[in-house]
Design a protein around this motif. Sequence first.
Motif, PDB file in Angstrom:
ATOM      1  N   SER A 419       0.831  -1.207   0.000  1.00  0.00           N
ATOM      2  CA  SER A 419       0.000   0.000   0.000  1.00  0.00           C
ATOM      3  C   SER A 419       0.864   1.255   0.000  1.00  0.00           C
ATOM      4  N   GLU A 461      -4.026  -8.343  -1.812  1.00  0.00           N
ATOM      5  CA  GLU A 461      -3.964  -6.931  -2.213  1.00  0.00           C
ATOM      6  C   GLU A 461      -3.968  -6.775  -3.734  1.00  0.00           C
ATOM      7  N   THR A 464      -4.526  -3.206  -4.958  1.00  0.00           N
ATOM      8  CA  THR A 464      -3.310  -2.397  -4.800  1.00  0.00           C
ATOM      9  C   THR A 464      -2.307  -2.721  -5.900  1.00  0.00           C
TER      10      THR A 464
END
Length: 991
Positions: A419, A461, A464
């Motif tokens: 992130s 993720e 992301t």
Amino acid sequence: MSSSDDPYTHWTALSDDELTVDNVEEILRALEDDLWVAAACVDRLVDDVAVQRSLLQLGVERTESVVESGNKSLTFSKILVEEALNASDDGQADADSSVDAEVKTRRDALASHFRDAPVDAQLCQMRGILLDRLDRLNTFVELCKELPVATNEDELDDEWEDDPWADGTPDTSSTKPPRGSPVDSPVPLSIFLVDDLLDISRIFAAHEYYPALHILLSRHTSSLWAYRFTILDRIPDHAHPSEYRDLLPGCDASTDMEAQFTGQNWRQETDWAESVDLLTSTEVITWYKQRVDRVISSTGMVDIALALIQHGASQGVPDLDELGEELSLLARLVYDVPHSSDAAEEDDWTLARWHSMDPASIVKAYLSHSTPDTIAKDISRLVMPYLFVLESRAERAGQPDPDLPNRLLYDYILTAPLSISAAIFEASKPTLLPAQRLVRDDEVLAKLALACLYGSNSKTEWSTMSRIFECLPAWDINRDDEDQADEADSTLVSLGAFVVPSTARPHCTAPDLLLFFNPLPLASLSRALDILDVHLESGEIFARWNVAAPLQWFLRSSHDAAEQRAWANRMARRAGGPGEELTRREDWEWLLDDMLKLCSISETGLKSAFGLLSNDEVIRIFFAGLLSSGRFNIAKDMLRSANQKLSLSSDAVEDICLAASREFYDNASSGNYKFGDMKLAYECLDVPPPSDKLSSEKEFIEATSRLSSFNIISRPGIPISPIEIRLTKDRLSLISRVLSSNADAYKHTQVILDLLYKLGFRNNVAAEAKTLAMLADTALQAEDFARAYEASERMIHTVLHLRSAAPLGVEEPMVQEASNVCWVACFQLGRQPEFPDVRKKLLLLGRALELCPADKLHDVLNAWRRLEKEDLERRREELAGYATKAPRKRVSSPDKQLSSLGMRLHDLHMPSSPLVNAEDAAALASRTFNRMASNFPFSVGARSRSTFSREDESGGRGEGGVGFDGDVVSAQASRVLQKGIGWLLGADDDS
């Protein structure tokens, strides 16, 4: 004159609080005794400035006489010195020591004077005290203008309470303004006049009375300057240097020494003993550094330490620039870095800790509390200044390293969470102006992104990761298809080999991958981004169906069909995840579409996650996964759907259903097919159209359920499991275990035969004959001769029917096996002494003669003749008894019956040689049954011993059972069976 009128007595009777200026002028000044008056002035210490000043001035006046007398003595001594110098032959040489001679003469003269006039000596001593107190009084008056105003609520400092001059009682006057003071003072005048000035200065420093402290140092420089650093050390560490900057030391660049402090003593002339030594610049630098260390370690106030260094540098103290630079950077870390509300111990920064950290650790510390929203700004305002300082230091050291800032920044990006890295990549987009980008080189940006993504183990993720991919540059590179295919293949191969774990590198990290991506040319780098695009799309599909894999998996499996197949199976079977099972047909169709997409080729010519698998194989894997979920109605609907998404042949569907059913079967904990996995195994076979294979499998499941109802034990206390039933090589042994473990099972002949058929022995006459033989043997052991005979009779009928259907002159293995089982079983029951029905026994022995091999006929015949002889004797007895009671009827003679049997034996071409003796028969029987035992797939349990024949007592069947299990027979069972068959064949008849 009365005592009350005596001025001396009147003065001494007055207390300090009662003294006024008028008292001093009217009483003390009127006294003529200078020594007494001077002593009285020294003796009195009051807090009233006016009264104290009048006392001191009066005392100094009364000591003026000693100055005059002293001057006279000094004048006389000076004349003596001049005469001595004039009388000297070498005046020039003695001129050099004239000062020393003058000093010595002055001292001798004063000493002689004071020895002759002791009163003057006392007056001289008191004059010195009075002058010093007068200086302190003037200082006190000046201090009172700078000290904070005291109030009635203020209390005396603890250090003043320990004053040795105190009389032991609380001084309440100290909480009140001194009478006559120009401004109220927290320090009583009476204490200030006599206490140690160093102690007073230290207390002022501790209380941060900087103007008052400066007055003390200026007015009493000769007394206090030697202790300047002791006084500075009492200033609180948290105090800002700007408040006491006039007290801090500086350096004189011309002398490389400490700058001289200019004082304003009340007396212009100072004695040589009052001079102090100045520090070198190095010593001043050391003091500043020590002060900084103490400030940071005790208070953590880096800004105070920075201000102290800045002031020192402004005062000409050299070599403080680098320390100030360090403190400036540390101050950014302490004050500009955002901290959480519950700051931990790791946020307690010291200069020693700062110096112990390497640059990479400091960069991480700057960004330790940054969020994706603040990371770009934090790098610009915190990290970049630090990196530029490092670069400039390297240049000053003669070791320039222009790549140092980028290298440290890239190292942080590679180790940061995804992130955070995504936010940095977004602040480095090629669409931004170069001055706004954190990473300005497009190729470097692509390499960092590839290393970060493939070096991450994250399985969640994906959004992301997609954000990172969207920040990467797109290059327009013209290449033909063949070159693209070759380059893609070579890139995939090299990437896949590079990320394979090894003992030296169990996991390939992002910094490791950057080493791989760094040398790639632009064309290969662009192709690597195309590969990344395909892998990200595949990863999102995997995550959608709860079978997420890290990006490195796609590299490792790109040339591993087995790994792709395993993951496809996982995807088909785990779709939806725990608690999220797919219950709608639309969801399963969506899953099939995604699986087919994963085995396709992208627009750039790259294979997807299942690129090594064919569409047909993927559909098979999907259908197997659908069946494993138990959604059989959805499977049927999809098979019969018009859109034909499940394009499988009927044979393939049948095979997959059989495999799925067997998987349910093998995983079942119970054999009951009414619930659990066994129910799923049974219902799964209803998905495809019926067939013989499916029916056979369903019957086997039904047989398993029936076997489980008989409570067969696998191990003590543990029922047999379905998987054990399937893995049993000789399934006839299961029938034997049912009969041996259930006392009444043999009574249900048709149930046992149905079980046999469902175990896979339908139309297997040999197996049916063996089962009937087991039933007969079990009934025989239970002495249920009627059911034993019924089973034997059915067995005989079955075998005879099989023999009649066999081609003439050809004896098939199955016919021979069934015949062997049948004649031995008939021989056993027909040879049984406890069986009372002789007619049936003769019939059984006759069938044994009919079915047994030719070399066994004489054995069976011997038993048959013995049984017939016994029957004839019994009949004669019955006939004799009947003749006396009833009319005589015609009966066939035994000789005629024997003649009938002889004809039958003749038809069988049996040699008419005499029967062997009993011993030979027993040996023959042993050999015969050893061979036949292998054809008995059942075990014989214990039989009742309620009655015994003579043959039992001589070594017959006994109570031990005989067991047969396929081709494996235990040694003990073999010996028992040999002995039993010997008895059955009559080996002990003549013994």
